[in-house]
Structures are given as structure tokens and as C-alpha cells.
Write a protein that holds these residues in place. Sequence first.
Motif, PDB file in Angstrom:
ATOM      1  N   SER A  42       0.825  -1.094   0.007  1.00 34.28           N
ATOM      2  CA  SER A  42      -0.008   0.035  -0.144  1.00 34.28           C
ATOM      3  C   SER A  42       0.828   1.085  -0.273  1.00 34.28           C
ATOM      4  CB  SER A  42      -0.969  -0.026   1.193  1.00 34.28           C
ATOM      5  OG  SER A  42      -1.590   1.266   1.385  1.00 34.28           O
ATOM      6  N   LEU A  43       0.644   2.102  -0.767  1.00 35.06           N
ATOM      7  CA  LEU A  43       1.674   3.091  -1.300  1.00 35.06           C
ATOM      8  C   LEU A  43       1.066   4.315  -0.984  1.00 35.06           C
ATOM      9  CD1 LEU A  43       3.579   1.722  -4.445  1.00 35.06           C
ATOM     10  CD2 LEU A  43       4.419   1.715  -2.139  1.00 35.06           C
ATOM     11  N   GLY A  44       0.048   4.498  -0.205  1.00 34.96           N
ATOM     12  CA  GLY A  44      -0.769   5.637   0.336  1.00 34.96           C
ATOM     13  C   GLY A  44      -1.951   5.316   0.695  1.00 34.96           C
ATOM     14  N   SER A  99       9.151   3.337   0.169  1.00 31.49           N
ATOM     15  CA  SER A  99       9.455   3.652   1.332  1.00 31.49           C
ATOM     16  C   SER A  99       9.223   5.217   1.286  1.00 31.49           C
ATOM     17  CB  SER A  99      10.585   3.343   1.908  1.00 31.49           C
ATOM     18  OG  SER A  99      11.920   3.926   1.111  1.00 31.49           O
ATOM     19  N   THR A 145       5.170   5.991   1.574  1.00 32.47           N
ATOM     20  CA  THR A 145       4.495   5.421   2.769  1.00 32.47           C
ATOM     21  C   THR A 145       4.798   5.911   4.169  1.00 32.47           C
ATOM     22  OG1 THR A 145       5.782   3.490   2.998  1.00 32.47           O
ATOM     23  CG2 THR A 145       3.999   3.492   1.493  1.00 32.47           C
ATOM     24  N   GLU A 146       5.890   6.537   4.247  1.00 30.55           N
ATOM     25  CA  GLU A 146       6.427   6.942   5.493  1.00 30.55           C
ATOM     26  C   GLU A 146       6.307   8.427   6.301  1.00 30.55           C
ATOM     27  OE1 GLU A 146      10.346   5.130   5.700  1.00 30.55           O
ATOM     28  OE2 GLU A 146       9.577   3.030   5.441  1.00 30.55           O
TER      29      GLU A 146
END
Length: 458
Positions: free
Chosen positions: A8-10, A371, A374-375
Amino acid sequence: MAEFLMPSLGADMETGTVTEWLVKPGDTIVRGEPIAVIDTDKATIEVESFHTGVVERLLVGLDERVPVGTPLAVISEKVAPAARHRAPAPPAQAPPAGAAPVPGPSPEHVPAMTPLIRRLAAERGLDPAAVHGTGPGGRVTRADLERATAGEPAGKPAAPSAAPQTRIQKTRIQKTRAQVPAPARIKASPLARRLAAELGVDLRTVTATGRTGAIRADDVRRTAAAPPAPTAAARARPRPGMRQAIARAMSRSKREIPHYYLTATTDLSAALTWLRERNRQLPVPRRILPAALLLKAAARAVAEVPQLNGFWRDDAFVPGEAVHLGVAISLRDGGLIAPALHDAANRDLADLMAAMKDLVGRARTGRLRGSEMTEATITVTNLGDQGVESVHGVIYPPQVALVGFGRISERPWAVGGLLGVRPLVTVTLAADHRASDGYTGGRFLTAVDRLLNHPEEL
């Protein structure tokens, strides 16, 4: 065995498409190494492996759209340490007596490189044996490829004990360099070059209007103010889902998050004076923009007020482990993305400036990493270059705050009862009332003001 899942990138991502595999079955990978290129509604992103091992199977084909959480590949974690980077070289065989030695490439002459670097080398027509690796253990880095493409020497000389190059290798190197013509020097005034470096403008994209075909300072300013032109890749890959993805995230934000807004005006006289003095000691390419100063102030301030740095999950605030600033970046096709500048509070200004330029460049060329998507623990948006006075943003869920910076402009400002003209900026905080209240937000804005009035603390 471990499964590599569609990440899941967002918060707004529900599905993704594998557009390229950077590995194949049998390849050895290490944790953090890019393994695939995933296309979402908002961007094309290189995603890293969370495991070290050998790729056993690829489960999803190219251009196949699958939901978040779908297994994409199977990775075996049983890897001999010595085999993590490359297979050992076979033992040398003595030539038959009387036979002439046959020159040829040896596995020992092929430097170690990741699948991504190997792919980039192939795309550029570079012979891996002709690229000198300057990374750990002689690993070829992206910078090594850039130098090889430009025909520049490697960053450091080869070790004296290295085997001498064979005739074939020398010929390959000469052919590779001969195929890449030396770039012609662009005619531009010194002021135009300095402005281009400060504004992050590539002189190759500037239309010259000087009498002799030289680029003038006004040409650079005009290019910097113009909206970014779409690249060929962007034109070939329209993103009809970008607007819908933003709409889903912003609708969720306004539906679920009770926003409150605070605004403060900060005098930047001390900060800009300090920045000019510091930039005089730096070469032009390394000079620092005021935008980096604002980002650093926001990062340090939120480190002092951690109630604004983190996420709202399961009806509770979850603090971020570090300050990862999400930087709002407009894309060439008109969309918006906010990748993370990791550990921004602990970076020095020069490092933060370099990281910001790198992030913007990769965001606009589709080379972000998973990364970075998502962070982010808090987002900063700066619309000052568009002439906007103040920004009242919408929080990107599950984050709990967003900081907006407006245009730096000279306005009347009273100090000690005396009215003068000062460079001012409006700082706005949008915060989640479930996670904090106005008093906490006020402490954050006070910290930003204090840091910008004492820039030597940044």
C-alpha cells in the motif's frame, strides 16, 4: 519462504500494476533492494524487498492490476552469505601446453551490481565489465553509470592489485566512450548560471533570447515560473486515475478529520541575511534555497511538538518514530504527490537541500521508492513560488497535521515601535483536533518563528 506482497503506497491506494520486474527467478536480492516497478493512480514507483534471499517465483505478470496485499513473488530466505551478491568465480583452468592464450571476459572482471543497475546499464548500452564500481565491495552505483555514460573517469582509481585490462576490455571501453559525444557547453551569462543553480532549472530546457544565442537571467526566471512541460513518458502514460485518487483521499480527510487552522506571520530578515552569508561560502551548485530553510524549521519545530508528528489509527494517536517530512510536489502531468524526506529534523541544511532536489527530480521522472510513499509523518506544502500569500491545506490521512508556507514578500512590519519594511512569510498549520488542540498548534508555530529568527540553530 516469504511472499512479496503488493504494497500500500498511500492511504488512497487500493490496487496497483506491475509494469516491470527488476529481478527474475534465481536472482539473489538483499533487503531494501528495488525488486519491481509498480504503477499506481498517482505515480510509478520502485518498490523495495523486505527480505533477503533468492527469488523463487514471480506470481503476477506484467501490466496485471491486482489489489493491495496480493502476493507478487515468492522469496526463499535460505541464502549462503557468500552468494548474496554474486556467484563465486570458477577455478581457473590451465591452458593446454602449447596452446595460445585466448583473451576473453572473466567473471572476476564483471563488477557486482543490483538488478536495477544491471537493467539501467543495458538500457544505456553499457558493458558491465567496462564500468568501474565505487560502491562497497566494488559494487556499481547509479553514479558510476552516470560517469560511464558521460565518458568520465571513475570516482577513484582501480586498486594496484587489479588484473590488467585485456585488449578486448580496453576496446570495449574505448568504443563505449566513443559512442557518447562530449556534451557541448551551453552559452549562458554567469548570472543566468547562478540563478539556474539556485532555482533548480536545467539550462538545457531554457530558450535563449540573448543576441549571440546565450541564455540570460530573464530566460531562466521565465522557465522557472512556467508550469513544467510534460515529458514524453508522461504524454505516453496519462493518469486518468490521479484526480480520482486525490479526490478519494481529500474527501476522506474532510469527512473524517475535524480540522482546525492556525496562522502566524514570521519576519525572515535574520534568516535571509544568515542564508546569504552562508551561501557566499558555498559553490553555486551547493547553495541553499530559502525553501530548505523553511522545511528545516518545520522539521525541528515538529520534533519539539511531537503531538503533530504521526498518525491517527484505531481511534488513537500513534507518534512517528522520526520526522519524515512529506513534501508536496506538483507533477508534470498536473497531479500532486507528497513523498517523504526521511529524518529531516536531524539532517544538516546542505544535506536537506541536496535531498530535496533529488526528491523533486525523482518524483517528476517516476523514480520514487516505495518507502518514500508510505512513511511521511507530516506534510509541508509551499506555494510561495506561485505568489500565494497563505496555504490552508487539507491533511493527508492518516497523518494529523499539514504545514503551509506562502510567498516571501516585503511588507510593513513594526519592530520595537518602529515601522519598517521586512521580508515576511505566512505560516499556516492545519491540524487534526482529535490528536491535538489549538494550544499545541500554537506551540508549533511559536517554535517555527523562534527557529527562523535564530537560523544558526537550524
